[in-house]
Design a protein around this motif. Sequence first.
Motif, PDB file in Angstrom:
ATOM      1  N   ARG A 114       0.842  -1.202   0.000  1.00  0.00           N
ATOM      2  CA  ARG A 114       0.000   0.000   0.000  1.00  0.00           C
ATOM      3  C   ARG A 114       0.876   1.251   0.000  1.00  0.00           C
ATOM      4  O   ARG A 114       1.953   1.282   0.590  1.00  0.00           O
ATOM      5  N   PHE A 150      -4.639   6.936  -2.650  1.00  0.00           N
ATOM      6  CA  PHE A 150      -4.414   5.655  -1.973  1.00  0.00           C
ATOM      7  C   PHE A 150      -4.270   4.597  -3.069  1.00  0.00           C
ATOM      8  O   PHE A 150      -5.201   4.395  -3.865  1.00  0.00           O
ATOM      9  N   PHE A 197      -3.294   0.585  -3.502  1.00  0.00           N
ATOM     10  CA  PHE A 197      -3.050  -0.586  -2.663  1.00  0.00           C
ATOM     11  C   PHE A 197      -3.327  -1.872  -3.428  1.00  0.00           C
ATOM     12  O   PHE A 197      -4.090  -1.903  -4.398  1.00  0.00           O
ATOM     13  N   TYR A 203      -6.263   0.328   4.662  1.00  0.00           N
ATOM     14  CA  TYR A 203      -5.266   1.169   5.328  1.00  0.00           C
ATOM     15  C   TYR A 203      -5.371   1.146   6.849  1.00  0.00           C
ATOM     16  O   TYR A 203      -4.752   1.967   7.525  1.00  0.00           O
ATOM     17  N   ALA A 246      -2.206   1.752   9.272  1.00  0.00           N
ATOM     18  CA  ALA A 246      -1.089   2.364   8.556  1.00  0.00           C
ATOM     19  C   ALA A 246      -0.544   3.555   9.329  1.00  0.00           C
ATOM     20  O   ALA A 246      -1.256   4.209  10.103  1.00  0.00           O
ATOM     21  N   VAL A 262      -1.641   8.760   7.648  1.00  0.00           N
ATOM     22  CA  VAL A 262      -2.790   8.022   7.113  1.00  0.00           C
ATOM     23  C   VAL A 262      -4.016   8.091   8.023  1.00  0.00           C
ATOM     24  O   VAL A 262      -5.139   8.307   7.522  1.00  0.00           O
TER      25      VAL A 262
END
Length: 366
Positions: A197, A212, A214, A238, A241, A245
């Motif tokens: 990610r 984002f 991933f 996420y 994270a 984030v």
Amino acid sequence: MTPSVLVSGAGVAGTTAAYWLARHGFRVTVVERSAGQRSSGNPVDVRGPALPVARAMGVLPALRERATHADGMRVVDGTGRTIAALPMQTEDGALEIPRADLAATLFEAAATAADFRFDDSITALHADPSGVDVTFDRGAPARFDLVVGADGLHSAVRRLAFPDARVEHLGVWVATMPLGEPADDPRHVLLYNEPGRVVSIHPSRGEALVAFIFRGPDRPGLDHRDTSLHRRLVAAAYAGAGWRVPALLEKLPTADVYFDSVSRVHLPAWTRGRTTLVGDAASCVSLFGDGSSLAMAGARSLAAALAGAGGDLALGLRRYEAEHRVRTDAKVRGAGRAAALVVPKTRLGLAARNAGARVMTLVSSH
């Protein structure tokens, strides 16, 4: 009689195709599902074969006014410390611009040359050797000499006319949203990676943009308009994270989110009878393949090939595909490698990518 062309999609490919087809004397109608122009805000490049297209359309000054102003990229760790700093790799004359601004600029150039019909879509195509009968969701049925699918990865035209097309998920998803404020660093794209990610903050043009990107499996049947589901998928991907984030995820529930699969389209031919495809509908190499630049170049090639075929549409369509596949094939093949570079799967892969970025930083500073 002047040939009539229906273009599905008012994005980058569709507006460029409409401009050039009309310029070459075709009667052009553009149908767009959205009630108005709508496109993701993620920055895209206008370079290579797209530059002479933009120049010939007279839109380069407008594109430069709307261009982003990032000078380079900073790869950061969880504390925000810079791991590597890289200049933006651009060729002479190339520029970066939010996709929505690119589409809007091209629409402004094409709007007086073609008939644009928003808030409608194609629901059925019935082709014969001399044309295509088209059924619309809202408008009255009509007949056209040619139908051009310029409606992107989720092309309705491709679904209806090319049922054998295969869309390959490359194992990566992307979501973008406005940050809602200017970036802390107005000159650099910030990139933060964890295995599988990545998050970036792009200064864009005033209001920053968050991306984002991933890794995740394909989700057959996913509704690409279900924004509530998209937000849940991003939040789950996420969870836990680091870096900024958690704060970014707090903005997710109320943000205008663009979400899609990173995919590539496989088709043995882009034309079937009186129906053809251009842009991502034909050769999607989303996120990693200069899609916007190739869409502009392909749209102009399509119009020029048709105009130069002396009324033989089949000949023009063959010439278009032969010319433009030379541009797209290498990008399609390299999309998987690009995904591995941007979103490494493992800590080892991430360490190797960062080491390479540090080497490039040293080289670029000398």
